[in-house]
Design a protein around this motif. Structure first.
Motif, PDB file in Angstrom:
ATOM      1  N   ALA A   1      -1.307 -10.578  -5.386  1.00  0.00           N
ATOM      2  CA  ALA A   1      -2.321  -9.579  -5.027  1.00  0.00           C
ATOM      3  C   ALA A   1      -2.265  -9.237  -3.550  1.00  0.00           C
ATOM      4  O   ALA A   1      -2.404  -8.077  -3.156  1.00  0.00           O
ATOM      5  N   ASN A   2      -2.034 -10.251  -2.707  1.00  0.00           N
ATOM      6  CA  ASN A   2      -2.007 -10.014  -1.263  1.00  0.00           C
ATOM      7  C   ASN A   2      -0.872  -9.089  -0.845  1.00  0.00           C
ATOM      8  O   ASN A   2      -0.968  -8.394   0.164  1.00  0.00           O
ATOM      9  N   LYS A   3       0.219  -9.096  -1.621  1.00  0.00           N
ATOM     10  CA  LYS A   3       1.382  -8.281  -1.225  1.00  0.00           C
ATOM     11  C   LYS A   3       1.250  -6.831  -1.675  1.00  0.00           C
ATOM     12  O   LYS A   3       1.957  -5.958  -1.180  1.00  0.00           O
ATOM     13  N   VAL A   4       0.349  -6.558  -2.617  1.00  0.00           N
ATOM     14  CA  VAL A   4       0.216  -5.202  -3.158  1.00  0.00           C
ATOM     15  C   VAL A   4      -0.806  -4.410  -2.343  1.00  0.00           C
ATOM     16  O   VAL A   4      -1.961  -4.821  -2.240  1.00  0.00           O
ATOM     17  N   PRO A   5      -0.403  -3.283  -1.748  1.00  0.00           N
ATOM     18  CA  PRO A   5      -1.335  -2.467  -0.970  1.00  0.00           C
ATOM     19  C   PRO A   5      -2.518  -2.001  -1.821  1.00  0.00           C
ATOM     20  O   PRO A   5      -2.341  -1.440  -2.896  1.00  0.00           O
ATOM     21  N   GLY A   6      -3.730  -2.274  -1.345  1.00  0.00           N
ATOM     22  CA  GLY A   6      -4.936  -1.859  -2.052  1.00  0.00           C
ATOM     23  C   GLY A   6      -5.584  -2.969  -2.840  1.00  0.00           C
ATOM     24  O   GLY A   6      -6.729  -2.856  -3.269  1.00  0.00           O
TER      25      GLY A   6
ATOM     26  N   VAL B   1      -4.313 -11.062   7.112  1.00  0.00           N
ATOM     27  CA  VAL B   1      -4.750 -12.202   6.311  1.00  0.00           C
ATOM     28  C   VAL B   1      -6.202 -12.042   5.846  1.00  0.00           C
ATOM     29  O   VAL B   1      -6.683 -12.819   5.019  1.00  0.00           O
ATOM     30  N   SER B   2      -6.867 -11.008   6.361  1.00  0.00           N
ATOM     31  CA  SER B   2      -8.255 -10.755   5.956  1.00  0.00           C
ATOM     32  C   SER B   2      -8.370 -10.551   4.455  1.00  0.00           C
ATOM     33  O   SER B   2      -9.409 -10.833   3.850  1.00  0.00           O
ATOM     34  N   GLY B   3      -7.293 -10.052   3.826  1.00  0.00           N
ATOM     35  CA  GLY B   3      -7.321  -9.826   2.384  1.00  0.00           C
ATOM     36  C   GLY B   3      -7.497 -11.100   1.582  1.00  0.00           C
ATOM     37  O   GLY B   3      -7.993 -11.079   0.454  1.00  0.00           O
ATOM     38  N   MET B   4      -7.084 -12.243   2.167  1.00  0.00           N
ATOM     39  CA  MET B   4      -7.248 -13.520   1.481  1.00  0.00           C
ATOM     40  C   MET B   4      -8.677 -14.018   1.587  1.00  0.00           C
ATOM     41  O   MET B   4      -9.170 -14.716   0.701  1.00  0.00           O
TER      42      MET B   4
ATOM     43  N   GLY C   1     -11.825  -7.375  -1.485  1.00  0.00           N
ATOM     44  CA  GLY C   1     -11.932  -5.922  -1.402  1.00  0.00           C
ATOM     45  C   GLY C   1     -11.245  -5.330  -0.187  1.00  0.00           C
ATOM     46  O   GLY C   1     -11.053  -4.126  -0.091  1.00  0.00           O
ATOM     47  N   PHE C   2     -10.861  -6.195   0.759  1.00  0.00           N
ATOM     48  CA  PHE C   2     -10.231  -5.741   1.994  1.00  0.00           C
ATOM     49  C   PHE C   2      -8.748  -6.066   1.909  1.00  0.00           C
ATOM     50  O   PHE C   2      -8.351  -7.213   2.059  1.00  0.00           O
ATOM     51  N   SER C   3      -7.924  -5.073   1.621  1.00  0.00           N
ATOM     52  CA  SER C   3      -6.497  -5.303   1.370  1.00  0.00           C
ATOM     53  C   SER C   3      -5.707  -5.430   2.668  1.00  0.00           C
ATOM     54  O   SER C   3      -5.532  -4.457   3.402  1.00  0.00           O
ATOM     55  N   GLY C   4      -5.215  -6.645   2.931  1.00  0.00           N
ATOM     56  CA  GLY C   4      -4.403  -6.872   4.123  1.00  0.00           C
ATOM     57  C   GLY C   4      -3.112  -6.073   4.098  1.00  0.00           C
ATOM     58  O   GLY C   4      -2.664  -5.571   5.126  1.00  0.00           O
ATOM     59  N   SER C   5      -2.505  -5.939   2.910  1.00  0.00           N
ATOM     60  CA  SER C   5      -1.250  -5.186   2.790  1.00  0.00           C
ATOM     61  C   SER C   5      -1.456  -3.705   3.109  1.00  0.00           C
ATOM     62  O   SER C   5      -0.625  -3.078   3.769  1.00  0.00           O
ATOM     63  N   PHE C   6      -2.579  -3.165   2.638  1.00  0.00           N
ATOM     64  CA  PHE C   6      -2.852  -1.752   2.920  1.00  0.00           C
ATOM     65  C   PHE C   6      -3.121  -1.541   4.412  1.00  0.00           C
ATOM     66  O   PHE C   6      -2.716  -0.531   4.990  1.00  0.00           O
ATOM     67  N   ILE C   7      -3.784  -2.521   5.050  1.00  0.00           N
ATOM     68  CA  ILE C   7      -4.013  -2.446   6.490  1.00  0.00           C
ATOM     69  C   ILE C   7      -2.672  -2.454   7.231  1.00  0.00           C
ATOM     70  O   ILE C   7      -2.492  -1.729   8.217  1.00  0.00           O
ATOM     71  N   LEU C   8      -1.713  -3.242   6.729  1.00  0.00           N
ATOM     72  CA  LEU C   8      -0.384  -3.262   7.359  1.00  0.00           C
ATOM     73  C   LEU C   8       0.314  -1.915   7.230  1.00  0.00           C
ATOM     74  O   LEU C   8       1.055  -1.505   8.124  1.00  0.00           O
ATOM     75  N   ILE C   9       0.095  -1.223   6.112  1.00  0.00           N
ATOM     76  CA  ILE C   9       0.650   0.130   5.964  1.00  0.00           C
ATOM     77  C   ILE C   9       0.047   1.045   7.028  1.00  0.00           C
ATOM     78  O   ILE C   9       0.753   1.813   7.695  1.00  0.00           O
ATOM     79  N   LEU C  10      -1.274   0.945   7.215  1.00  0.00           N
ATOM     80  CA  LEU C  10      -1.947   1.782   8.210  1.00  0.00           C
ATOM     81  C   LEU C  10      -1.453   1.458   9.622  1.00  0.00           C
ATOM     82  O   LEU C  10      -1.348   2.348  10.472  1.00  0.00           O
TER      83      LEU C  10
END
Length: 339
Positions: free
Chosen positions: A23-28, A168-171, A175-184
């Motif tokens: 889940a952590n690796k998938v954006p969103g 790492v906030s996604g962990m 609801g806060f996706s760390g992977s999506f934040i990395l995309i941003l």
């Protein structure tokens, strides 16, 4: 808690780690949602909180068993084992399915988010002005994030360290996706694809007795990036856990309402029916990333036509909901057993 776990519980804990890692690796998608729904979120946060000066003193003094017990080591080690295995296996499989069956994968995730909202909100009774406000703020922030335009890739080590702290906030925050934040932040490919592949290739070469990577400047750079990113993630994980543990203890209702809002807002990120918009330069030529693939600028979301593909996608949404309800049932059963 760790002494009362059966062998089956430990196997399921590793599987939950697999789920969090994927889940952590998938954006969103947020690994924290998996922890929340599967019933071990608070134990996860409080265990991470134990990584403090007391734990450090135990470690320095060579009291390894006391250190291991103090930080709930068996729980954390099994969970992180699952995440590590996921990083090099399940997440790779997930990448394949996203590439070939993108709509259906996002549909399952969309269903899982809906199921998570139901799970977290169904037992929450403390609705008042402050919790409604927290819900609204969380939802607005979650939705707003999905409309931000990604930045360009940046491999400055200080920036990579900050990316580790933020991602790492996604962990820790459902609801806060760390992977999506990395995309941003522009560093998703650099930190979760290129650097991981560099580590994988390095391990493969070392096992084969090949140490030529030490003379590969690009490989060394990527490994440095991965080490700094990992350090940032570790700092972020421990820091967030201390903050969240305090907040959960003193402001549990407001925090829960905010989490529900975040998860509602994340529905915009995982909306299955979307078209990828790629970056182009002023002359309209596509901008490529480090993998020589098109850089993502954002997504255009739309309402689908009702055809066979759409009906199948809706079916997968219900499968996603069922997965979460199944996890919720198992989590409840586990808590009753330990109680």
């Amino acid at each position: 808690m760790q002494s009362t776990r059966t062998f089956k519980d430990r196997i399921f804990l590793i599987l939950k780690g697999l789920g969090m890692g994927a889940a952590n690796k998938v954006p969103g998608v947020s690994g924290g949602v998996v922890a929340f729904v599967a019933g071990f979120y608070e134990e996860f946060i409080h265990s991470l909180k134990r990584v403090n000066f007391t734990a450090l003193k135990l470690l320095i003094n060579g009291r390894f068993k006391s250190f291991f017990n103090y930080i709930n080591g068996r729980f954390l080690s099994l969970l992180f084992l699952g995440m590590l295995v996921s990083y090099f296996s399940v997440s790779k499989i997930l990448d394949y399915f996203i590439k070939h069956y993108e709509l259906y994968v996002w549909s399952i995730f969309f269903g899982m988010i809906i199921g998570s909202i139901y799970y977290i909100s169904k037992d929450f009774k403390d609705w008042k002005v402050t919790t409604y406000l927290a819900l609204l703020i969380g939802a607005v922030l979650g939705i707003s994030i999905s409309f931000f335009d990604p930045a360009m890739e940046n491999d400055n080590l200080w920036f990579v360290f900050i990316c580790g702290i933020i991602s790492v906030s996604g962990m820790t925050l459902p609801g806060f996706s760390g992977s999506f934040i990395l995309i941003l932040l522009g560093n998703y490919v650099l930190l979760l694809v290129d650097s991981v592949n560099a580590l994988y290739n390095t391990f493969y070469e070392i096992i084969g007795g090949d140490f030529s990577f030490t003379e590969n400047i690009e490989r060394i750079r990527m490994l440095k990036v991965l080490v700094v990113f990992t350090l940032g993630s570790a700092v972020g994980l421990v820091t967030f856990s201390h903050v969240l543990s305090y907040i959960l203890k003193h402001y549990k209702s407001v925090t829960t309402a905010s989490i529900i809002g975040f998860i509602i807002g994340s529905l915009g990120v995982v909306w299955p029916w979307k078209e990828t918009i790629f970056k182009t330069d002023n002359s309209g030529v596509a901008i490529l990333d480090s993998r020589e693939k098109h850089s993502i600028e954002n997504y255009r979301r739309f309402i689908p036509e009702f055809n066979t593909e759409t009906y199948i996608a809706i079916f997968y949404i219900f499968i996603g909901i069922a997965i979460v309800l199944g996890l919720e049932w198992y989590g409840r059963k586990t808590r009753q057993t330990h109680a």
